[in-house]
Design a protein around this motif. Structure first.
Motif, PDB file in Angstrom:
ATOM      1  N   GLU A  26       5.964  -8.572  -0.928  1.00  0.00           N
ATOM      2  CA  GLU A  26       4.711  -7.836  -0.802  1.00  0.00           C
ATOM      3  C   GLU A  26       4.661  -6.745  -1.862  1.00  0.00           C
ATOM      4  N   CYS A  27       4.782  -7.162  -3.101  1.00  0.00           N
ATOM      5  CA  CYS A  27       4.710  -6.250  -4.235  1.00  0.00           C
ATOM      6  C   CYS A  27       4.369  -7.057  -5.475  1.00  0.00           C
ATOM      7  N   SER A  28       3.580  -6.465  -6.343  1.00  0.00           N
ATOM      8  CA  SER A  28       3.216  -7.102  -7.611  1.00  0.00           C
ATOM      9  C   SER A  28       3.619  -6.227  -8.791  1.00  0.00           C
ATOM     10  N   ASN A  29       4.370  -5.180  -8.528  1.00  0.00           N
ATOM     11  CA  ASN A  29       4.731  -4.215  -9.559  1.00  0.00           C
ATOM     12  C   ASN A  29       5.455  -4.863 -10.733  1.00  0.00           C
ATOM     13  N   GLN A  30       5.182  -4.384 -11.922  1.00  0.00           N
ATOM     14  CA  GLN A  30       5.866  -4.857 -13.118  1.00  0.00           C
ATOM     15  C   GLN A  30       6.512  -3.710 -13.894  1.00  0.00           C
ATOM     16  N   ASP A  31       6.439  -2.495 -13.339  1.00  0.00           N
ATOM     17  CA  ASP A  31       7.020  -1.323 -14.004  1.00  0.00           C
ATOM     18  C   ASP A  31       8.532  -1.278 -13.828  1.00  0.00           C
TER      19      ASP A  31
ATOM     20  N   GLY B 248      -5.454   7.181  -3.008  1.00  0.00           N
ATOM     21  CA  GLY B 248      -5.906   6.186  -3.978  1.00  0.00           C
ATOM     22  C   GLY B 248      -4.731   5.362  -4.442  1.00  0.00           C
ATOM     23  N   CYS B 249      -5.026   4.280  -5.090  1.00  0.00           N
ATOM     24  CA  CYS B 249      -3.965   3.388  -5.563  1.00  0.00           C
ATOM     25  C   CYS B 249      -3.461   3.878  -6.916  1.00  0.00           C
ATOM     26  N   ALA B 250      -2.242   4.401  -6.932  1.00  0.00           N
ATOM     27  CA  ALA B 250      -1.644   4.896  -8.172  1.00  0.00           C
ATOM     28  C   ALA B 250      -0.986   3.785  -8.967  1.00  0.00           C
ATOM     29  N   CYS B 251      -0.746   2.663  -8.337  1.00  0.00           N
ATOM     30  CA  CYS B 251      -0.073   1.536  -8.973  1.00  0.00           C
ATOM     31  C   CYS B 251      -1.099   0.672  -9.709  1.00  0.00           C
ATOM     32  N   ALA B 252      -0.814   0.343 -10.933  1.00  0.00           N
ATOM     33  CA  ALA B 252      -1.720  -0.487 -11.730  1.00  0.00           C
ATOM     34  C   ALA B 252      -1.712  -1.944 -11.273  1.00  0.00           C
ATOM     35  N   TYR B 253      -0.787  -2.306 -10.391  1.00  0.00           N
ATOM     36  CA  TYR B 253      -0.631  -3.692  -9.965  1.00  0.00           C
ATOM     37  C   TYR B 253      -0.983  -3.911  -8.501  1.00  0.00           C
ATOM     38  N   GLY B 254      -1.241  -2.854  -7.747  1.00  0.00           N
ATOM     39  CA  GLY B 254      -1.435  -2.956  -6.303  1.00  0.00           C
ATOM     40  C   GLY B 254      -2.872  -3.154  -5.878  1.00  0.00           C
ATOM     41  N   CYS B 255      -3.034  -3.388  -4.601  1.00  0.00           N
ATOM     42  CA  CYS B 255      -4.343  -3.557  -3.980  1.00  0.00           C
ATOM     43  C   CYS B 255      -5.050  -2.204  -3.933  1.00  0.00           C
ATOM     44  N   THR B 256      -6.304  -2.183  -4.335  1.00  0.00           N
ATOM     45  CA  THR B 256      -7.082  -0.945  -4.322  1.00  0.00           C
ATOM     46  C   THR B 256      -7.877  -0.785  -3.029  1.00  0.00           C
TER      47      THR B 256
ATOM     48  N   GLY C 152       0.784  -1.225   0.000  1.00  0.00           N
ATOM     49  CA  GLY C 152       0.000   0.000   0.000  1.00  0.00           C
ATOM     50  C   GLY C 152       0.813   1.270   0.000  1.00  0.00           C
ATOM     51  N   GLY C 153       2.043   1.208  -0.439  1.00  0.00           N
ATOM     52  CA  GLY C 153       2.903   2.394  -0.458  1.00  0.00           C
ATOM     53  C   GLY C 153       2.461   3.477  -1.412  1.00  0.00           C
ATOM     54  N   CYS C 154       1.583   3.142  -2.340  1.00  0.00           N
ATOM     55  CA  CYS C 154       1.092   4.153  -3.284  1.00  0.00           C
ATOM     56  C   CYS C 154      -0.222   4.758  -2.805  1.00  0.00           C
TER      57      CYS C 154
ATOM     58  N   ALA D 260       8.388   2.750 -11.030  1.00  0.00           N
ATOM     59  CA  ALA D 260       7.963   2.089  -9.789  1.00  0.00           C
ATOM     60  C   ALA D 260       8.298   2.953  -8.571  1.00  0.00           C
ATOM     61  N   ARG D 261       9.489   3.531  -8.572  1.00  0.00           N
ATOM     62  CA  ARG D 261       9.922   4.407  -7.469  1.00  0.00           C
ATOM     63  C   ARG D 261       9.023   5.625  -7.357  1.00  0.00           C
ATOM     64  N   ASP D 262       8.636   6.190  -8.494  1.00  0.00           N
ATOM     65  CA  ASP D 262       7.800   7.389  -8.507  1.00  0.00           C
ATOM     66  C   ASP D 262       6.381   7.121  -8.008  1.00  0.00           C
ATOM     67  N   ILE D 263       5.890   5.911  -8.239  1.00  0.00           N
ATOM     68  CA  ILE D 263       4.507   5.576  -7.888  1.00  0.00           C
ATOM     69  C   ILE D 263       4.357   5.104  -6.445  1.00  0.00           C
TER      70      ILE D 263
END
Length: 160
Positions: A89-94, A25-33, A18-20, A99-102
């Motif tokens: 605990e991450c699903s990011n694919q960027d 709101g969830c800015a990451c396209a891969y994270g939990c909303t 949930g770092g984004c 990824a750092r920015d989001i």
């Protein structure tokens, strides 16, 4: 409802910290909303929304039925072997910069975990660390070396 479990057992884990969520709101396209669908389908009260606004599974209550896994629209919940307390605990694919920015906790695919793993259980795939549970020794070297805190020890022993 208490369920007796034989060790080793399985439980669900959410691959997002949930770092984004900081910006409302969830800015990451891969994270939990934090939509709560997993909370609704869990008949055992094992899933809740935490202070970061993402789903969190209580391993003691979870029976690994998989209902939360099936209900997650982003597919960030998966079942894992509880004998292994080390999870990503991450699903990011960027890529790293994006990824750092989001997200402040996203895996950036730096490979520090992969280099630190003496068992060869960690690899970076699609810019995100993946742990092969059958090979992992739960030594925690990947947790210690992860610069972003994306890899955690569910016991809380090795976390920064």
């Amino acid at each position: 409802m208490a369920v007796k479990k034989k060790f080793p057992y399985r439980a669900a884990v959410v691959a997002c910290k949930g770092g984004c969520q900081d910006d409302g709101g969830c800015a990451c396209a891969y994270g939990c909303t934090g939509c709560g669908k997993c909370v609704e389908v869990c008949r055992f009260g094992a899933v809740s929304i935490n202070e970061a606004g993402v789903s969190k599974v209580d391993e003691k209550k979870c029976i690994a039925c998989g209902m939360c896994v099936k209900s997650c629209p982003r597919k960030v919940i998966h079942l894992h072997e509880c004998a292994n307390s080390i999870v990503v605990e991450c699903s990011n694919q960027d890529e790293a910069k994006q990824a750092r920015d989001i997200c402040k906790n996203s895996c950036i695919g730096c490979g520090a975990c992969e280099k630190a793993c003496t068992a060869g259980a960690v690899r970076v795939a699609g810019h995100c660390a993946v742990i092969e549970e059958e090979v992992c020794l739960s030594c925690g070297m990947c947790v210690v070396k992860c610069p972003r805190g994306a890899i955690v020890d569910l016991r809380g022993v090795l976390n920064k």
